[in-house]
Structures are given as structure tokens and as C-alpha cells.
Design a protein around this motif. Structure first.
Motif, PDB file in Angstrom:
ATOM      1  N   ARG A  57     101.145  21.600 -22.339  1.00 21.49           N
ATOM      2  CA  ARG A  57     102.269  22.497 -22.082  1.00 21.49           C
ATOM      3  C   ARG A  57     102.649  23.097 -23.425  1.00 21.49           C
ATOM      4  O   ARG A  57     102.864  22.370 -24.393  1.00 21.49           O
ATOM      5  N   TYR A  58     102.718  24.418 -23.465  1.00 22.32           N
ATOM      6  CA  TYR A  58     103.061  25.086 -24.711  1.00 22.32           C
ATOM      7  C   TYR A  58     104.007  26.242 -24.448  1.00 22.32           C
ATOM      8  O   TYR A  58     104.193  26.669 -23.313  1.00 22.32           O
ATOM      9  N   LYS A 106      98.473  15.738 -22.053  1.00 17.90           N
ATOM     10  CA  LYS A 106      98.059  14.663 -21.152  1.00 17.90           C
ATOM     11  C   LYS A 106      96.543  14.593 -21.181  1.00 17.90           C
ATOM     12  O   LYS A 106      95.873  15.608 -21.008  1.00 17.90           O
ATOM     13  N   GLU A 129     104.160  21.297 -26.645  1.00 15.77           N
ATOM     14  CA  GLU A 129     105.231  20.318 -26.502  1.00 15.77           C
ATOM     15  C   GLU A 129     104.866  19.093 -25.674  1.00 15.77           C
ATOM     16  O   GLU A 129     105.629  18.134 -25.615  1.00 15.77           O
ATOM     17  N   TRP A 130     103.677  19.112 -25.031  1.00 17.19           N
ATOM     18  CA  TRP A 130     103.278  17.971 -24.210  1.00 17.19           C
ATOM     19  C   TRP A 130     101.771  18.006 -24.036  1.00 17.19           C
ATOM     20  O   TRP A 130     101.189  19.065 -23.881  1.00 17.19           O
ATOM     21  N   GLU A 166     101.791  25.702 -18.669  1.00 14.13           N
ATOM     22  CA  GLU A 166     100.991  24.479 -18.579  1.00 14.13           C
ATOM     23  C   GLU A 166      99.589  24.855 -18.113  1.00 14.13           C
ATOM     24  O   GLU A 166      99.428  25.607 -17.154  1.00 14.13           O
ATOM     25  N   GLU A 214      99.903  10.338 -21.449  1.00 16.47           N
ATOM     26  CA  GLU A 214     100.604  11.566 -21.807  1.00 16.47           C
ATOM     27  C   GLU A 214     101.591  11.305 -22.929  1.00 16.47           C
ATOM     28  O   GLU A 214     101.997  10.170 -23.152  1.00 16.47           O
ATOM     29  N   MET A 215     101.936  12.388 -23.632  1.00 11.11           N
ATOM     30  CA  MET A 215     102.809  12.238 -24.791  1.00 11.11           C
ATOM     31  C   MET A 215     103.541  13.554 -25.052  1.00 11.11           C
ATOM     32  O   MET A 215     102.940  14.623 -24.998  1.00 11.11           O
ATOM     33  N   LYS A 216     104.843  13.448 -25.311  1.00  9.75           N
ATOM     34  CA  LYS A 216     105.592  14.609 -25.788  1.00  9.75           C
ATOM     35  C   LYS A 216     105.245  14.777 -27.261  1.00  9.75           C
ATOM     36  O   LYS A 216     105.176  13.799 -28.014  1.00  9.75           O
ATOM     37  N   HIS A 250     101.220   5.162 -20.901  1.00 10.53           N
ATOM     38  CA  HIS A 250     101.441   6.178 -21.925  1.00 10.53           C
ATOM     39  C   HIS A 250     100.678   5.759 -23.168  1.00 10.53           C
ATOM     40  O   HIS A 250     101.253   5.477 -24.209  1.00 10.53           O
TER      41      HIS A 250
END
Length: 120
Positions: free
Chosen positions: A79-80, A118, A115-116, A90, A58-60, A27
Motif C-alpha cells: 500500500r503506497y 504483506k 506504508e504497508w 494497494e 504483514e508490517m506497517k 506478523h
């Protein structure tokens, strides 16, 4: 003195933990200053600012006011959400590309939140 069975179980547990520790994904994504670099993942904001990210992993996140993203020298998944309670979407975006999240059909706002992320 421990029995051979106990020693064997201990060795198996260490081997399993070592295998798990070496196969878990890194991460290592981190936020960085953009400067004049074009190779970072950049999230361009509606107010004119930009947020940059580097390194694979990856990161939130919780990024609001998105205008579009530019991937730089990265293959990216994001991801939104189009609206507050909408289903997450995604998408994958290739290197040296731009992507504008689909607008919410009710408000025509580009996106409520990323929200995420990668980076490959």
C-alpha cells in the motif's frame, strides 16, 4: 465449590481464546540485510540504496524515496501513497517481478511513501 455452570463458562472462555490465538495471522515479516540474495522483497530507493524484507506476514512501514520494488521469491501486496494526502493505492505483485509505483500526475514523483507491505 464452583457450580457446573461457572466451570462450563470458564472452559468455553478458554476454548474461545485458544481458537482466537491460533487463527490470528502471524506478523513475522522482518527487515533483513540484502547481501547478494535475490529472493527477498527489495525496495530500491532513488538514492541507490535498498531495503530488504523476509518471511510471510504483514508490517506497517514508512518508506520514502521509492524507485521500484522487486519481489524475489515472494507474492507481495503493498500500500503506497502517490503524494502526502493522496488516497492510498494497494497493489499485488507476483514472484520474481518488479513494480514501479505509479507517479503522482502533478509532480511525476514515483511515490511519496510505502506504508504497508504483506508477504504471502
Amino acid at each position: 465449590m464452583p457450580s457446573a455452570l461457572v466451570r462450563g463458562a470458564g472452559i468455553a472462555a478458554v476454548a474461545l481464546l485458544t481458537t482466537l490465538a491460533t487463527t490470528l495471522p502471524a506478523h513475522a515479516v522482518n527487515r533483513t540485510g540484502c547481501g547478494s540474495r535475490s529472493d527477498f522483497l527489495k525496495v530500491h530507493l532513488t538514492g541507490g540504496g535498498e531495503l530488504c524484507f523476509a518471511n510471510a506476514g504483514e508490517m506497517k512501514v514508512a518508506i520514502y524515496g521509492i524507485q521500484y520494488i522487486s519481489t524475489g521469491n515472494n507474492v507481495v501486496r503493498i500500500r503506497y501513497r502517490q503524494a502526502i494526502n493522496s488516497t492510498p493505492i494497494e497493489v499485488g505483485v507476483g514472484k520474481w517481478s518488479t513494480f514501479a509505483p505509479l507517479p503522482d500526475p502533478d509532480t511525476l514523483v514515483q511515490a511519496h511513501k510505502i506504508e504497508w507491505i504483506k508477504i504471502h
